[in-house]
Design an enzyme around this catalytic site. Structure first.
Site, PDB file in Angstrom:
ATOM      1  N   LYS A 143      44.890  38.677  40.412  1.00  0.00           N
ATOM      2  CA  LYS A 143      44.078  39.880  40.230  1.00  0.00           C
ATOM      3  C   LYS A 143      44.855  40.955  39.477  1.00  0.00           C
ATOM      4  CE  LYS A 143      41.292  38.694  44.254  1.00  0.00           C
ATOM      5  NZ  LYS A 143      41.249  38.717  45.715  1.00  0.00           N
ATOM      6  N   ASP A 196      46.823  34.728  45.019  1.00  0.00           N
ATOM      7  CA  ASP A 196      45.479  35.256  44.751  1.00  0.00           C
ATOM      8  C   ASP A 196      45.572  36.715  44.283  1.00  0.00           C
ATOM      9  OD1 ASP A 196      42.386  35.026  45.329  1.00  0.00           O
ATOM     10  OD2 ASP A 196      43.046  36.893  46.246  1.00  0.00           O
ATOM     11  N   GLY A 226      33.334  37.888  49.738  1.00  0.00           N
ATOM     12  CA  GLY A 226      32.086  37.617  50.464  1.00  0.00           C
ATOM     13  C   GLY A 226      30.926  37.478  49.495  1.00  0.00           C
TER      14      GLY A 226
END
Ligand code: HSE
Length: 382
Positions: free
Chosen positions: A187, A183, A284
């Site tokens: 990025k 992950d 989130g």
């Protein structure tokens, strides 16, 4: 700006409610799964959104490469701006989407895909216009930062820490992408594309946090060191791109050591600006939705691209970056690594190597593991 949204999961719901509250924004339609269109604004076909003349921008928050790529391509061809939070999609198909956006005279922005609420790519894209970017990186995965912090400050073991990160909703559906470093790697791929107009797509050095044990934590804590999972990217003088993810041991006074819980810390170094450090919520519902809204706001101000249509795919080369490494492995294999200092710990050896190229260290550990050895290693930073 009139916006339609593809996906109504955690981030999609946040984007829709922010759009409803934001001045100058209007929610048009939301693409949901077949059978889930229980309100007039919910639709089940991308064609309906592409044919909606009022929709000016399409936000993709579905995740995964397909059908997100086909849907966003269709929206761009229909003359809609595209905004996405989907790092897997941009890492796999970013250059194609950037080209399509350019050909159709619309924008393509993805700052929510890297760092959540942290305005990393947004600022990096601006910085590139006026400074030379020497390096990019930092802490870009909230799950692993939460786990490492919990192991170090709360004395949790790896399994407990992972369970809690999952329960709190930080981890990917399959947390292997978090703990393996994948992950974070995706990025840093995006950050390199923005900073250098080159998207590294192979040749990475990738080490997550899967090998760290509670005993390792106790050992380096006794030395006053703090463990973080860091991503790094950069460009050599002759244009080679480095991109790697690895655990790093840092002095407890370093900025990275103060990044607690699930927070992210994105960092770039400009030739003239020096280090710029941004800390905030990297995941989130609302933190990620806030980044989507920031991109939509950028579109209304005429900003159209983060990745240029000329962005080329390259292989990463991690041989020009070197680190000293803390290593724990079986005493019988200690001669396989260039230790500068080492100490015996029962059947194990713990020590610090000479400076080694990043790609070489990762390859040496891979070979040791293939021969059955259990190894933990972390770069010594600072
Ligand atoms: N699983 C990711 C993280 C979510 O923990 O950072 C945000 O990309």
């Amino acid at each position: 700006m009139k916006v339609s949204v593809l996906g109504y999961g955690t981030v999609g719901v946040g984007v829709c409610s922010m759009l409803e509250a934001a001045e100058g924004m209007e929610l048009r339609k939301v693409l949901v799964r077949p059978g889930k269109a229980d309100k007039p604004f919910k639709v089940c076909s991308i064609e309906e959104i592409c044919a909606d003349e009022e929709t000016e921008a399409v936000v993709e928050v579905m995740g995964g490469v397909e059908p997100a790529f086909s849907f966003l391509s269709a929206a761009l061809r229909a003359g809609k701006h595209a905004v996405t939070s989907n790092k897997a999609l941009v890492a796999a198909k970013g250059p194609e989407l950037a080209k399509l956006a350019k050909e159709n005279g619309v924008g393509f922005l993805f700052s929510a895909a890297c760092g959540g609420a942290v305005p990393f790519l947004h600022n990096l894209a601006l910085a590139v216009e006026s400074d030379r970017i020497l390096s990019v990186g930092g802490i870009l995965n909230g799950t692993t930062n939460f786990m490492l912090d919990s192991m170090q400050r709360r004395g949790m073991d790896y399994g407990e820490a992972l369970k809690e990160a999952q329960a709190l909703g930080y981890a990917e559906a399959d947390p292997t992408a978090d703990v393996s470093g994948l992950d974070a790697l995706r990025k840093i791929m995006l950050a390199c594309a923005v900073a250098y107009n080159k998207l590294p797509c192979e040749g990475f050095s990738l080490e997550g946090i899967e090998s760290v044990t509670a005993a390792d934590v106790r050992h380096f804590q006794s030395k006053g060191l703090v463990l973080r999972l860091l991503v790094s990217g950069g460009m050599s003088e002759d244009g080679r791109i480095c991109a790697y993810v690895q655990p790093c041991l840092l002095d407890s006074s370093s900025p990275e050591a103060s990044v607690l819980k699930n927070f992210n810390m994105a960092k770039y170094r400009g030739e003239n600006s020096g280090d710029i450090i941004l800390i905030g919520q990297g995941a989130g519902r609302y933190p990620t939705a806030s980044a989507v809204l920031r991109d939509l706001s950028d579109l209304t101000h005429g900003r159209r691209e983060m990745m240029k249509d000329s962005c080329e795919r390259v292989a990463a080369d991690n041989s020009f970056c070197t680190c000293r490494y803390y290593v724990r492995l079986g005493a019988g294999s200690a001669d396989a690594l260039p230790f500068a200092e080492k100490e015996r710990d029962g059947e194990l050896v713990r020590g610090v190597t000479e400076r080694v190229p990043v790609s070489e260290m990762h390859a040496r550990v891979k070979a040791l593991r293939e021969s059955g050895e259990e190894v933990f290693f972390a770069a010594m930073e600072g």
